[in-house]
Design a protein around this motif. Sequence first.
Motif, mmCIF file in Angstrom:
data_model
loop_
_atom_site.group_PDB
_atom_site.id
_atom_site.type_symbol
_atom_site.label_atom_id
_atom_site.label_comp_id
_atom_site.label_asym_id
_atom_site.label_seq_id
_atom_site.Cartn_x
_atom_site.Cartn_y
_atom_site.Cartn_z
ATOM 1 N N PRO A 83 0.824 -1.215 0.000
ATOM 2 C CA PRO A 83 0.000 0.000 0.000
ATOM 3 C C PRO A 83 0.855 1.261 0.000
ATOM 4 O O PRO A 83 0.383 2.336 -0.319
ATOM 5 N N ARG A 84 2.169 1.128 0.349
ATOM 6 C CA ARG A 84 3.042 2.306 0.309
ATOM 7 C C ARG A 84 3.434 2.595 -1.144
ATOM 8 O O ARG A 84 3.316 1.735 -2.020
ATOM 9 N N LYS A 85 3.932 3.792 -1.358
ATOM 10 C CA LYS A 85 4.329 4.190 -2.713
ATOM 11 C C LYS A 85 5.560 3.405 -3.146
ATOM 12 O O LYS A 85 6.530 3.286 -2.415
ATOM 13 N N ILE A 86 5.503 2.863 -4.348
ATOM 14 C CA ILE A 86 6.597 2.119 -4.985
ATOM 15 C C ILE A 86 7.112 2.972 -6.143
ATOM 16 O O ILE A 86 6.318 3.521 -6.921
ATOM 17 N N ASN A 87 8.420 3.078 -6.294
ATOM 18 C CA ASN A 87 9.004 3.895 -7.352
ATOM 19 C C ASN A 87 8.674 3.349 -8.739
ATOM 20 O O ASN A 87 8.882 2.176 -9.027
ATOM 21 N N VAL A 88 8.160 4.219 -9.601
ATOM 22 C CA VAL A 88 7.912 3.896 -11.012
ATOM 23 C C VAL A 88 9.079 4.461 -11.803
ATOM 24 O O VAL A 88 9.300 5.674 -11.815
ATOM 25 N N SER A 89 9.854 3.583 -12.447
ATOM 26 C CA SER A 89 11.029 4.049 -13.194
ATOM 27 C C SER A 89 10.709 4.381 -14.647
ATOM 28 O O SER A 89 11.341 5.247 -15.233
ATOM 29 N N ILE A 90 9.745 3.683 -15.219
ATOM 30 C CA ILE A 90 9.347 3.923 -16.610
ATOM 31 C C ILE A 90 7.831 3.861 -16.678
ATOM 32 O O ILE A 90 7.211 2.965 -16.089
ATOM 33 N N SER A 91 7.233 4.798 -17.407
ATOM 34 C CA SER A 91 5.788 4.758 -17.651
ATOM 35 C C SER A 91 5.520 5.409 -18.999
ATOM 36 O O SER A 91 5.959 6.527 -19.248
ATOM 37 N N ASN A 92 4.857 4.679 -19.878
ATOM 38 C CA ASN A 92 4.540 5.236 -21.186
ATOM 39 C C ASN A 92 3.324 4.555 -21.797
ATOM 40 O O ASN A 92 2.861 3.526 -21.304
ATOM 41 N N TRP A 93 2.832 5.157 -22.872
ATOM 42 C CA TRP A 93 1.691 4.612 -23.585
ATOM 43 C C TRP A 93 1.995 4.631 -25.081
ATOM 44 O O TRP A 93 2.854 5.376 -25.544
ATOM 45 N N LYS A 94 1.266 3.796 -25.812
ATOM 46 C CA LYS A 94 1.346 3.810 -27.278
ATOM 47 C C LYS A 94 0.078 3.171 -27.824
ATOM 48 O O LYS A 94 -0.619 2.420 -27.128
ATOM 49 N N VAL A 95 -0.228 3.490 -29.061
ATOM 50 C CA VAL A 95 -1.330 2.838 -29.758
ATOM 51 C C VAL A 95 -0.713 1.896 -30.772
ATOM 52 O O VAL A 95 0.139 2.293 -31.564
#
Length: 152
Positions: A83-95
């Motif tokens: 439930p604690r915050k976890i580091n997001v190193s990469i986040s992206n989207w594409k179609v």
Amino acid sequence: MLKKVRNRKNSILIAFAALAFAAFSWTFIGSALSEQEQDLQNKSGFAQAQHLKGKWVRPDGGYRLVIEDVKPDGSLKASYYNPRKINVSISNWKVENERLHLFIELRDTNYPGSTYSLVYAKEQDALDGTYFQAVTKESYSIGFLRIPKGQN
């Protein structure tokens, strides 16, 4: 003295002409670039990617994903909680193949490169896909449901 006045007049005329050309160029080229950027955003699915914004929950464990600041270049800001915050190193989207894909990589204690590869299901307003647990090197089919606005 007359030569000095002529040189000054010529300099003023040249400066004025350059300024007028710059204003003309900005008006027409700037609006053309805006149209090109708009076309790129529409073609790339940027408008579709706006559906990703919001708070999401994994019903099988209460893991939460918050998506904000979706940009035309495929980037976005994602936060993950367990439930604690976890580091997001990469986040992206594409179609791809007319489907909206979301990729999240986690880099934190007990999350050494775990990833989510998700597809947005518009009909269900849900995210479905795979979670790769880097510690165990196993993949799981998972889903996220949108948390209605006003709820945490």
